[in-house]
Structures are given as structure tokens and as C-alpha cells.
Design a protein around this motif. Structure first.
Motif: not given
Length: 628
Positions: A422-426, A450-462
Motif C-alpha cells: 500500500h505504501g508503494f502504491l500510495f 471495492h478499494d482501489s489499493f486492495n484491487k491493485a495489490t491483488d492484481i499486481l502484488f499477489n
């Protein structure tokens, strides 16, 4: 290079003509169509190879396989020689024709044989089956929409909108993400029902149904430990080869030269491969640009002996050209520098038809400051026990949070809690979740799930975690992977393609040749970010190529005086746009919150420049596409 468009599952000659017409700018030299039962293929051509014989669509020997294609296949001569040895007969000298013969030989696996940038549509008349494909890194765009059993596809969304079945409306999930990241995520666009075919993917259509498959992804980063000299020499050789094969052209070429490492290495390598001086092009903003980026670019141009051209973008250009930029981008991208690419391409077109640029260097070799911040944050999490962070730091952050701008608050929270992703995405965000929900009307807010940070974390980091394993040990690799699959594709490459093609310019990007990317992934993290030296291994490659001043200069972002301009004509433009706002009239945002953002901008412009610009771009996108 060109634009493609078409459909499957129905017939409509007028629609195909309209789709071709609206993307005329992508291919002003020629056009072609193929219509048959249940299929329509349309093509606009910018002639670069086989100027006389490269007309599309192209077919195989018995005219049972037809293809339209946008891009360049740099290894097509080798592929052609191999196919001829297997008995295939060619009737053109263009790279397009290898696609139909490769399909005959290898079926859908033809994509694995291609080296280059491409988006193509291939119709198999015998099987009544359409194959769409996009290149590995997503250099060339390809959009599609499935309505009922009808499939439409095109290089640009505006071609899809020529079909009356596609009524332009806002994809609220994409809007929610756009306000956070300034662009859309994954396969979504701002248009409801319109999707991107993702990089490294194919789509097949048959019998009214589609099937999407991934054939390539950025590979997992290796743990090989060769010598530093090995990586430097190997990378230099790959980059030289990548530049060399991108000089294939029957029309003039040039380079977009920024004065930085990436474009400087490309210019230096290219200058040793051609006999005539290279045409180079640079852009700056007002007086700041003239003493900043432009002087650095001129320094490099003098060193390499190029024919250098430059343009200075003044504030008034936004009022004159911003709507054109938004029209050509199709999707709203809140990037003030987009205007520079648009105007630079207009200037370059007077001299060349093909340009090379340095896109991708930061994502592939570790050039962003956010990587340093992420690694420092990661080190902090390792050294400071969790009970200290949560017991001492977190309460302090929570107590002062009501007095902090939301971005500072979330950034501090990432230092007190284990939310490294989240820190990186923020660090790349504009609006926080709290900001957005306070901006939305009740009706729009009720549609956000949805929460955009959770969504981006899911798509990109997970996804990256599955590929790279240990979260702590591979943080740099995962951050670079996330940027390569999102920011590079959906922001940088989108604008590079759309805004160069707006002037009939083809952009080639040698740093993200997939062979270079695959090797870069094998380079240890310590040779990308060494201590606090970013792009360490690439700088080593540039040591014998670049002028000393360029090698020693600290990296700094491409500076756009958006704060200064929002004190003048750009603010007047924003006020006029928001005064009779489509986004307010359609019930998306609360007018009093928009006005509050504008007032706060006047008091603290640094915190609100990009928020205001994101709102302005979305407003003008809405005016352009929703009220057409």
C-alpha cells in the motif's frame, strides 16, 4: 504501422467504413477492407516497409486465412526464409504476410515466434474463427467489446463507438481506480463494456463466444550470480541488437532525446550504426524547460553530433490542444506531460516517420525513487519490531491524522503498519479512498464496491508474490513487476502509441524488446539498485557511450510547471470547465467538494495540483465522449 478495426458475428459494410474513417490518423497512406459472412476486417496504413506492396488485409495462398496487423515484426526476414524453406509462397515483401503462413504452420502458437510490437486480427475462413493477439509488453493497443454474440475490436476505442450498440457510459469501477492512479487498471477502460486485450494475451472468437489466454508474462527474477562484467557486456550486446533491428525502415528515422540515460544510450548506439547524422527531438516547458531538460538534451545532441530539434511548450498550449490529447488517448490519463508528447510528435513529423525512444528503462532497470523508498521502508520493518511500530508509532500517527492531508497520513501509516504494498502504491496515487468517497454523490458512492489499493495489490502484488515467492527478499522485483504491468502499459505506452500516431509517427521502444526484458529479469537486484544508486547496471552500460555530465547527473523527474500554470490560464480553463460541469450534471461528484479542492489548491498548490488536473481531464473526457 497502422490502425486495425473490425467485427465478427455479423455483417455491416457501412460500420466497417465508419470505423476505418475515425482512425484515419493512424494510417493516412492507405486503407483496406475484407468482408465475408460473419466477419469484417478494416485497416489503415502508415507505410514504412514494402511501401508499394504492403497493402492489407493480407491472405495466404488459397485465401482461406486473412490478417490485419498493426506493428513491426523485426525478425520477419528470418521467419520468412524458414517458411519459404517449408514450402510457403509469399506475394508481398512486407512483414505482415509472415503472420498468415506462421498460422498455417503453428496455429495460435505463432505468437511465440514473433519478435516485435504488434496487435493483429486473423480470420480462419475454414474454421470460422477469429484470433486476436497483442504483443508481450503491450506496446500496441487492442480494444474489444462483446455485445450478445457480436464481437467488435479496434486499435482505438473511438472506432468501437461507431457501432450504435455501444453507447458511451462511464465504468464507475474504472473511475474509482483512475482517481487513485491517474489511469485504469488491468483490462478495464473508462467505457462500460469496452475492454483492453492484455499484453501477452490472445483472444479467440468462435460461435459467438470468446476465450482469452495468456502466452507470456514478465519472467520471475533469477538468482544467478555471474560477475558484474558479464551482466554489463551481455546487456550491452542485447541493447545494441535491439537498436539495430529497429532501424529497419524505408522512411526516415529519429530519436526522442531527453538528455537522460535511457534515450542517451539509444542515441549513442544508433549514431554508430548509421552513416548520416541522426535527427533528434526534445521538448521543454517554458523558461524552466529551456534551462533544464532542453539544455541537457542539447548537450547530448552536441556530443553525438545529431541534427537536433526542440520545442518549448507554453501554458496557452493546454487551452488549445488538451481536448485533442484527450480525444486521441481515448482513455482519460491524468498526465500533464502528455501534451509534450503530442506537440513533439507534430514537430517530428516534419522530419521523420519513425522515432526510437527510451520508454521502459525505469521499470526494467530500477529507476524510480519509489523503489528506494520501498526498500528503505522494508528495511525499517525488518529492524523495528512490530510491537514498537504498532505500540508507539501508530498511536502518534493516529492522533495527528485529522490534521494531515490524507496522502501524508496513509504514507505514515505504511511506516507504522506492515502494508508495504500500500505504501508503494500510495506513492503513485492522487486521491485516497477517503478523498474519493467524500467527493462522490450518494448515488455514485452506492455503486462503488471495492478499494482501489486492495484491487491493485491483488492484481499486481499477489500475482507477483506467486511468481517471486518471499515477499521480503524480492520486494524490488515485485515493485518493478507491478510498474511494468501497470504504469508502463496503461500510462506510458498508451500515451506513446496514441500521441505519436496522432501525427502519423511510429514509436519504437528498444529497451523493452522482450529479449532485453527477459535478460534484465535475470540480473540480481543488487545490480539494479546498488545502495542508493538507481539503474546501476544500465549506467555501467552507458559508461563508454554517454557524455560524462549525463553519467554523473542525478536522476530527476521530467518537470512540468503545472503549479505555475494553475496560477494562470490553466486555472481559468479549469474554472470554466467546472462551472458547467458534465461530471456534476451527471451526478458523479458533489459541486461543493470540487469547489473546495479548487480553493485549497490556491492555498496549497503542491498538494492539490494533480487532484485538480485529474478532475479537469475527466471532465473534458466526459465532454468529448459522453456528449458527442
Amino acid at each position: 504501422m497502422c490502425g486495425i478495426c473490425g467485427f465478427a458475428g455479423f455483417e455491416d459494410e457501412k460500420l466497417l467504413k465508419d470505423m476505418c474513417s475515425v482512425i484515419h490518423h493512424r494510417g493516412p497512406d492507405d486503407n483496406g477492407m475484407f468482408l465475408d459472412s460473419g466477419i469484417g476486417l478494416g485497416h489503415r496504413r502508415l507505410s514504412i516497409i514494402d511501401l508499394e506492396g504492403g497493402h492489407q488485409p493480407v491472405h495466404n495462398e488459397d485465401e482461406t486465412v486473412w490478417v490485419i496487423y498493426n506493428g513491426e515484426i523485426y525478425n520477419f526476414l528470418q521467419l520468412k526464409a524458414d517458411l519459404v524453406s517449408k514450402g510457403h509462397r509469399f506475394y508481398t515483401s512486407s512483414d505482415t504476410e509472415v503472420l498468415v503462413h506462421l498460422y498455417e504452420e503453428y496455429g495460435d502458437k505463432l505468437v511465440h515466434h514473433l519478435r516485435g510490437m504488434f496487435a493483429f486480427a486473423l480470420w480462419d475462413m475454414t474454421k470460422k474463427r477469429l484470433l486476436l493477439a497483442r504483443d508481450r509488453l503491450g506496446i500496441k493497443p487492442l480494444y474489444y467489446s462483446l455485445t450478445g454474440n457480436k464481437l467488435l475490436f479496434a486499435s482505438e476505442i473511438k472506432a468501437l463507438l461507431q457501432c450504435e450498440d455501444i453507447r458511451p457510459s462511464v465504468n464507475v469501477a474504472a473511475l474509482h481506480d483512475y482517481l487513485t492512479f491517474r489511469h485504469n487498471l488491468a483490462d478495464e477502460t473508462m467505457f462500460q463494456g469496452v475492454h483492453k486485450l492484455m499484453p501477452g494475451h490472445t483472444l479467440t472468437y468462435s460461435g459467438g463466444s470468446i476465450f482469452i489466454s495468456q502466452y507470456w508474462d514478465v519472467p520471475a527474477h533469477g538468482n544467478n550470480e555471474f560477475t558484474e562484467d558479464y551482466y554489463v557486456n551481455k546487456l550491452r550486446g542485447l541493447l545494441e541488437e535491439s537498436v539495430r533491428i529497429r532501424l529497419m525502415s524505408e522512411v526516415p528515422l529519429g530519436v526522442y532525446l531527453s538528455g537522460g540515460i535511457d534515450s542517451g544510450i539509444i542515441t549513442g548506439m544508433m549514431s554508430k550504426m548509421v552513416d548520416e547524422p541522426i535527427e533528434t527531438f526534445s521538448v521543454g516547458f517554458g523558461s524552466e524547460g529551456q534551462i533544464g531538460e532542453l539544455s541537457q538534451a542539447q548537450e547530448a545532441a552536441d556530443y553525438f553530433g545529431t541534427n537536433h530539434h526542440e520545442i518549448v511548450v507554453e501554458q496557452g498550449a493546454y487551452a488549445k490542444y488538451l481536448k485533442d490529447v484527450i480525444w486521441h488517448n481515448d482513455e482519460p490519463v491524468a498526465d500533464p506531460s502528455a501534451l509534450a508528447v503530442f506537440l513533439l510528435s507534430k514537430m517530428a513529423k516534419k522530419h521523420v516517420t519513425v522515432v526510437l525512444n527510451g520508454a521502459g528503462g525505469d521499470e526494467i532497470f530500477g529507476g524510480y525513487i519509489s523503489y528506494k523508498v520501498g526498500m528503505l521502508n522494508n528495511r525499517y520493518h525488518r529492524l523495528v519490531p512490530g510491537f514498537v511500530r504498532k505500540g508507539l508509532v501508530a498511536p502518534i500517527v493516529d492522533s495527528i491524522s485529522p490534521h494531515l492531508p490524507s496522502k501524508f497520513y496513509v504514507g505514515m501509516k505504511s511506516a507504522s503498519h506492515e502494508i508495504t504494498e500500500h505504501g508503494f502504491l500510495f506513492s503513485k496515487s492522487v486521491f485516497s479512498e477517503e478523498d474519493k468517497h467524500s467527493l462522490y454523490t450518494g448515488e455514485l458512492d452506492s455503486r462503488i464496491s471495492h478499494d482501489s489499493f486492495n484491487k491493485a495489490t491483488d492484481i499486481l502484488f499477489n500475482n507477483a508474490t506467486e511468481k517471486f515467492g518471499n515477499r521480503q527478499e524480492s520486494l524490488l522485483s515485485r515493485m518493478m513487476y507491478a510498474d511494468t504491468r501497470s504504469y508502463l502499459v496503461d500510462h506510458i505506452l498508451l500515451e506513446t502509441d496514441k500521441l505519436t500516431m496522432s501525427s502519423g509517427i511510429e514509436a519504437r521502444v528498444p529497451i523493452i524488446d522482450h529479449n532485453v526484458v527477459e535478460f534484465a529479469c535475470s540480473i540480481p537486484d543488487s545490480l539494479k539498485l546498488k545502495g542508493m544508486t538507481e539503474k546501476y547496471i544500465l549506467k555501467k552500460v552507458g559508461k563508454d557511450i554517454l557524455p560524462k555530465a549525463t553519467q554523473q547527473r542525478k536522476k530527476r523527474p521530467f518537470r512540468i510547471p503545472i503549479g505555475t500554470w494553475f496560477k494562470g490560464e490553466l486555472m481559468e480553463m479549469a474554472e470554466q470547465a467546472m462551472d458547467d460541469s458534465v461530471i456534476v450534471r451527471e451526478g458523479y461528484f458533489k459541486p461543493e467538494v470540487i469547489q473546495d479542492i479548487m480553493k485549497k489548491h490556491n492555498r496549497s498548490e503542491l498538494l492539490y495540483n494533480h487532484k485538480l488536473y485529474a478532475l479537469l481531464v475527466f471532465e473534458m473526457w466526459s465532454e468529448t465522449f459522453l456528449e458527442r
